[in-house]
Design an enzyme around this catalytic site. Structure first.
Site, PDB file in Angstrom:
ATOM      1  N   ASP A  33       0.842  -1.192   0.000  1.00 40.65           N
ATOM      2  CA  ASP A  33       0.000   0.000   0.000  1.00 40.65           C
ATOM      3  C   ASP A  33       0.883   1.251   0.000  1.00 40.65           C
ATOM      4  OD1 ASP A  33      -1.989   1.890   0.442  1.00 40.65           O
ATOM      5  OD2 ASP A  33      -3.103   0.561   1.767  1.00 40.65           O
ATOM      6  N   ASP A  34       0.717   2.096  -1.000  1.00 38.32           N
ATOM      7  CA  ASP A  34       1.445   3.380  -1.051  1.00 38.32           C
ATOM      8  C   ASP A  34       2.960   3.231  -1.191  1.00 38.32           C
ATOM      9  OD1 ASP A  34      -1.017   4.533  -0.712  1.00 38.32           O
ATOM     10  OD2 ASP A  34      -0.529   5.615   1.130  1.00 38.32           O
ATOM     11  N   CYS A  71      -6.083   4.042  -3.499  1.00 37.65           N
ATOM     12  CA  CYS A  71      -6.334   2.665  -3.036  1.00 37.65           C
ATOM     13  C   CYS A  71      -7.553   1.948  -3.591  1.00 37.65           C
ATOM     14  CB  CYS A  71      -6.490   2.655  -1.519  1.00 37.65           C
ATOM     15  SG  CYS A  71      -5.084   3.270  -0.617  1.00 37.65           S
ATOM     16  N   HIS A 127     -11.005  -2.435   1.757  1.00 36.98           N
ATOM     17  CA  HIS A 127     -11.265  -1.092   1.205  1.00 36.98           C
ATOM     18  C   HIS A 127     -12.105  -1.087  -0.070  1.00 36.98           C
ATOM     19  CE1 HIS A 127      -9.550   3.280   0.981  1.00 36.98           C
ATOM     20  NE2 HIS A 127     -10.789   3.199   1.433  1.00 36.98           N
ATOM     21  N   HIS A 213       1.350   2.156   4.117  1.00 38.70           N
ATOM     22  CA  HIS A 213       0.468   3.318   4.217  1.00 38.70           C
ATOM     23  C   HIS A 213       0.750   4.086   5.520  1.00 38.70           C
ATOM     24  CE1 HIS A 213      -3.278   5.618   4.141  1.00 38.70           C
ATOM     25  NE2 HIS A 213      -3.557   5.113   2.946  1.00 38.70           N
ATOM     26  N   LYS A 289       1.134   9.923  -5.205  1.00 38.18           N
ATOM     27  CA  LYS A 289      -0.175   9.338  -4.914  1.00 38.18           C
ATOM     28  C   LYS A 289      -1.248  10.417  -5.058  1.00 38.18           C
ATOM     29  CE  LYS A 289      -2.946   7.317  -1.239  1.00 38.18           C
ATOM     30  NZ  LYS A 289      -3.070   6.930   0.172  1.00 38.18           N
TER      31      LYS A 289
END
Ligand SMILES: *[C@@H]1O[C@H](CO)[C@@H](O)[C@H](O)[C@H]1NC(C)=O
Ligand SMILES: *[C@@H]1O[C@H](CO)[C@@H](O)[C@H](O)[C@H]1NC(C)=O
Ligand SMILES: *[C@@H]1O[C@H](CO)[C@@H](O)[C@H](O)[C@H]1NC(C)=O
Ligand SMILES: *[C@@H]1O[C@H](CO)[C@@H](O)[C@H](O)[C@H]1NC(C)=O
Ligand SMILES: *[C@@H]1O[C@H](CO)[C@@H](O)[C@H](O)[C@H]1NC(C)=O
Length: 485
Positions: A33-34, A71, A127, A213, A289
């Protein structure tokens, strides 16, 4: 007598061999994530990611694998094979207190894999909506789920805003107190790997880590690996990446010990570019992002297999997009995807480095923000503002304080700064988006605008509902819970 015995043995072997080779491969889809373009050891020597590097270098590093700017949008692509502008998820992430979701008429990747007998497990961040049970992982094709529903949370106490968010299947679950989520998810994964029999079952494991994240939290051991980095955010961020790497290392050790590797495809990808305000870095790419720039959408990714890839140990520069994993992984499983999806089967491209069937793709179309971007061949058209982070954000020097982006908004922001209505880039010759060539090539600009308007014809209006007070965790004993839509 001896001959008979030999015959019998070879018969068993043949049967055994046939059974083994006929069994669909294990598929492990790991999502970071990220994770920024420049946050992986195989590109940036500052990063300590030995386990990921080993897999990437001995597998196939993907140098042109695109994802969505945030996301939920990318997770939508992975689970459905559709662009978010075809499922109503194109505008920003699903908020914990708003009834957004991946539409229930979508057949998900694990549902398709179950049709051919896969056991399917999910560990990590969902999510994709949870306001009704029918939107949650164990109702959408996963035999089991351990993890959380919302965008982000504390890595140790698993709270998101006013509520707790951690489950084992449908039950609220409390992992051992003080344990970091990368460890929790690695341990759960190892339990699954020990419970499944790799010789007679095919496993699909979806492993979207919380790492890396925000918030900026990591066990001290990992932060210490980067004590030479003075910028605290960067130091912790890098530590988070190394914690993720250790988790992947622990998992791959068990994959080997338990005999999964003979017949396994491992995919690793980020969900979007790195947030430069939370310690990530995307150099040499522009943006971050949440933006339509390459820094928000060109993903760090690789594939690895001991046995299934015909060509390995090289950089694959063929164009692909997150929607393509759906039909590609189905191909590996021996299943044909529904032709209505947006994804294309990339298996020959990944396995043999043949030219990609994908010649164009949609970065996103967001009718609420009034921005969009598409790629056709070398060219990229951006309509409206690409977002909030428009620069090239430097890597913090190892011996001086970081010069940072002075912005604190993490989500898409509707008050984006004015931009030229259209920008055109030649991504092949200008991958870092320094030169807007829209004035120089008006013909190309017009063709690209036409192509974008064709794409827009099939847009499904964004389903971006307002917050609903009924979501409040106070009605659910302090936990974000389904039951309010
Ligand atoms: C899902 O339902 C929507 C709204 O009725 C429809 O537009 C869409 O085509 C459906 N998608 C699928 C994959 O069935
Ligand atoms: C990896 O395994 C080692 C040895 O069991 C353990 O000490 C470590 O905490 C694990 N790391 C993660 C991230 O799971
Ligand atoms: C696989 O083998 C194990 C142990 O031999 C057995 O318990 C399990 O039921 C088998 N599973 C399938 C799907 O055949
Ligand atoms: C890989 O991608 C980077 C970033 O976009 C680009 O600068 C580089 O030229 C690409 N490498 C190849 C071999 O295409
Ligand atoms: C409510 O949550 C607390 C801890 O957060 C737990 O101890 C208790 O069992 C929960 N009650 C119900 C009814 O689930």
């Amino acid at each position: 007598m001896v001959e008979k015995w030999t015959l019998l043995v070879s018969f068993i072997c043949i049967v055994n061999f046939c059974m083994t080779s006929a069994r669909p491969p294990h598929i492990i889809l790991i999502v970071a994530d990220d994770l920024g373009w420049n946050d992986v050891g195989w590109r940036n020597p500052q990063m300590y990611t030995p386990n990921l590097d080993k897999l990437a270098i001995n597998g196939v590093i993907l140098n042109s694998s695109y994802v969505q700017p945030v996301c939920s949008l990318t997770r939508n692509c992975l689970m459905s094979g559709y662009y978010p502008y075809h499922t109503g998820l194109q505008h920003a992430v699903i908020k914990a207190n708003a009834p957004g979701f991946l539409p229930s008429n979508i057949t998900t990747l694990p549902q398709k894999l179950k049709e051919v007998g896969y056991v399917t497990h999910m560990v990590g961040k969902w999510h994709l909506g949870y306001c009704n049970w029918k939107y949650t992982p164990t109702y959408r094709g996963f035999d089991s789920f351990m993890g959380f529903y919302t965008a982000d949370e504390d890595y140790y106490d698993h709270t998101h805003g006013d509520g707790y968010d951690f489950r084992f299947n449908t039950e609220v679950y409390h992992p051992p107190k003080g344990e970091y989520s990368a460890n929790i998810f690695a341990e759960r994964t190892i339990d699954i790997l020990n419970a499944v029999n790799p010789k007679n079952e095919s496993l699909f494991l979806y492993l979207p880590f919380q790492s890396v994240h925000a918030p900026l939290e990591v066990p001290e051991k990992f932060e210490k690996m980067y004590s030479h980095i003075h910028d605290k955010d960067r130091r912790i961020y890098c530590g988070k990446v190394s914690a993720l790497d250790e988790a992947v290392g622990n998992i791959t050790t068990v994959l080997r010990e338990r005999g999964y590797m003979d017949n396994l495809l491992l995919v690793f990808t980020t969900d979007n570019g790195g947030p430069v305000i939370k310690g990530a870095n995307n150099l040499p790419l522009r943006g971050a992002k949440t933006t339509l720039w390459e820094g928000g959408t060109k993903g760090s990714a690789f594939v690895y297999s001991d046995t299934l890839l015909k060509k390995t140990k090289y950089l694959n520069t063929e164009m692909m997009h997150a929607v393509d994993w759906f039909p590609t992984l189905l191909h590996v499983a021996g299943v044909t995807a529904d032709s209505s999806i947006d994804g294309l089967d990339m298996w020959p491209t990944l396995s043999e480095n043949t030219p990609s069937p994908r010649k164009e793709f949609v970065y996103n179309i967001d009718e609420i923000l009034k921005n969009a971007a598409i790629r056709v061949g070398n060219y990229k058209l951006i309509e409206g503002s690409p977002g909030h982070f428009n620069g090239w954000y430097p890597l913090p020097k190892e011996d001086s304080p970081q010069s940072k982006a002075h912005d604190n908004s993490e989500e898409y922001d509707a008050t984006i700064s004015p931009e030229p209505e259209y920008q055109l880039f030649d991504i092949l010759n200008d991958p870092t988006e320094h030169f807007d060539i829209s004035k120089k090539y008006p013909e190309v600009l017009n063709q690209m605008k036409q192509r974008l308007s064709e794409y827009k014809k099939s847009l499904v209006p964004a389903n971006y509902p307002p917050p609903d007070p009924k979501s409040n965790p106070k009605y659910y004993n302090g936990t974000w819970s389904p039951g309010w839509c």
